[in-house]
Scaffold this motif. Sequence first.
Motif, mmCIF file in Angstrom:
data_model
loop_
_atom_site.group_PDB
_atom_site.id
_atom_site.type_symbol
_atom_site.label_atom_id
_atom_site.label_comp_id
_atom_site.label_asym_id
_atom_site.label_seq_id
_atom_site.Cartn_x
_atom_site.Cartn_y
_atom_site.Cartn_z
ATOM 1 N N PRO A 167 56.416 -93.021 -33.623
ATOM 2 C CA PRO A 167 55.977 -93.901 -32.531
ATOM 3 C C PRO A 167 57.099 -94.310 -31.557
ATOM 4 O O PRO A 167 56.902 -94.317 -30.361
ATOM 5 N N HIS A 168 58.274 -94.649 -32.077
ATOM 6 C CA HIS A 168 59.363 -95.036 -31.172
ATOM 7 C C HIS A 168 60.557 -94.103 -31.350
ATOM 8 O O HIS A 168 61.712 -94.531 -31.308
ATOM 9 N N GLY A 169 60.227 -92.853 -31.549
ATOM 10 C CA GLY A 169 61.275 -91.860 -31.798
ATOM 11 C C GLY A 169 61.918 -91.352 -30.522
ATOM 12 O O GLY A 169 61.791 -91.941 -29.445
ATOM 13 N N HIS A 180 53.890 -94.484 -24.817
ATOM 14 C CA HIS A 180 53.180 -93.973 -25.998
ATOM 15 C C HIS A 180 52.135 -92.944 -25.573
ATOM 16 O O HIS A 180 51.963 -91.905 -26.208
ATOM 17 N N SER A 181 51.443 -93.253 -24.494
ATOM 18 C CA SER A 181 50.419 -92.343 -23.988
ATOM 19 C C SER A 181 51.037 -91.030 -23.520
ATOM 20 O O SER A 181 50.528 -89.942 -23.814
ATOM 21 N N VAL A 182 52.159 -91.138 -22.783
ATOM 22 C CA VAL A 182 52.821 -89.936 -22.262
ATOM 23 C C VAL A 182 53.303 -89.047 -23.412
ATOM 24 O O VAL A 182 53.137 -87.825 -23.386
ATOM 25 N N ARG A 231 45.978 -97.449 -27.533
ATOM 26 C CA ARG A 231 45.056 -97.050 -28.602
ATOM 27 C C ARG A 231 44.485 -95.677 -28.343
ATOM 28 O O ARG A 231 44.273 -95.281 -27.193
ATOM 29 N N LEU A 232 44.224 -94.991 -29.431
ATOM 30 C CA LEU A 232 43.589 -93.677 -29.372
ATOM 31 C C LEU A 232 42.422 -93.702 -30.341
ATOM 32 O O LEU A 232 42.609 -93.846 -31.548
ATOM 33 N N MET A 270 63.013 -91.091 -24.665
ATOM 34 C CA MET A 270 63.262 -90.228 -23.512
ATOM 35 C C MET A 270 62.336 -90.610 -22.349
ATOM 36 O O MET A 270 62.767 -90.712 -21.203
ATOM 37 N N VAL A 271 61.062 -90.827 -22.666
ATOM 38 C CA VAL A 271 60.100 -91.211 -21.629
ATOM 39 C C VAL A 271 60.479 -92.576 -21.037
ATOM 40 O O VAL A 271 60.495 -92.754 -19.811
ATOM 41 N N MET A 272 60.830 -93.520 -21.904
ATOM 42 C CA MET A 272 61.221 -94.854 -21.420
ATOM 43 C C MET A 272 62.409 -94.755 -20.467
ATOM 44 O O MET A 272 62.463 -95.445 -19.447
#
Length: 184
Positions: free
Chosen positions: A110-112, A97-99, A64-65, A117-119
């Motif tokens: 959101p899941h682009g 998501h945070s990164v 959350r933000l 790439m981060v995952m």
Amino acid sequence: MKRAQEPDTGPRLHKPDGLDAVRRLEIVRLVGNLYRIAAQHFDCSGDTVPVRFTLRGLAAGQWRLRNGSESLHFNERLFAAAPEQHMPDTVAHEVAHSVVYRCFGRGPRPHGREWRMVMEQLGCKAQVTHRTPPEILAQTLNRHLYRCRCRIHALGPRQHRYAIHGRRSYQCRVCGDRLVPADR
Ligand SMILES: [Zn+2]
Ligand SMILES: [Zn+2]
């Protein structure tokens, strides 16, 4: 999805299992490790993100933000019910998501591509759908699972009775589909 007005008074067959302090700490440590791994590949330094265990319902995790402050929320009942499904993947999903936010701002989907790439750098599968097996989900939440074309819904015992006896039908608020039992 239309909601029944009456409060759900169905029997609670399963006690609301939570996580003990040790397992909570494990998750907090994992969050720290994932940020450290991410920092080797992405410029994502920043404040330590608070981890909370207040999430309920179908979602296992949420980033959350609010007013520029980030927080990570996990559903301890779902973690307790199927830890191997969520450690590390669900935790990594939310940290990613945070990164993405820290590196790329609010622009990316959101899941682009950026999130995937981060995952990948975190060594986790870029999976978006539920990781809790449906039977465990239904059992843990004392809910009956229904589906539409876009997602899984959880109806309480009373709504489920209305639905199977055809006294009421429920629709997905997102896609408008009529909900049908998920095992059908
Ligand atoms: Zn997500
Ligand atoms: Zn839908």
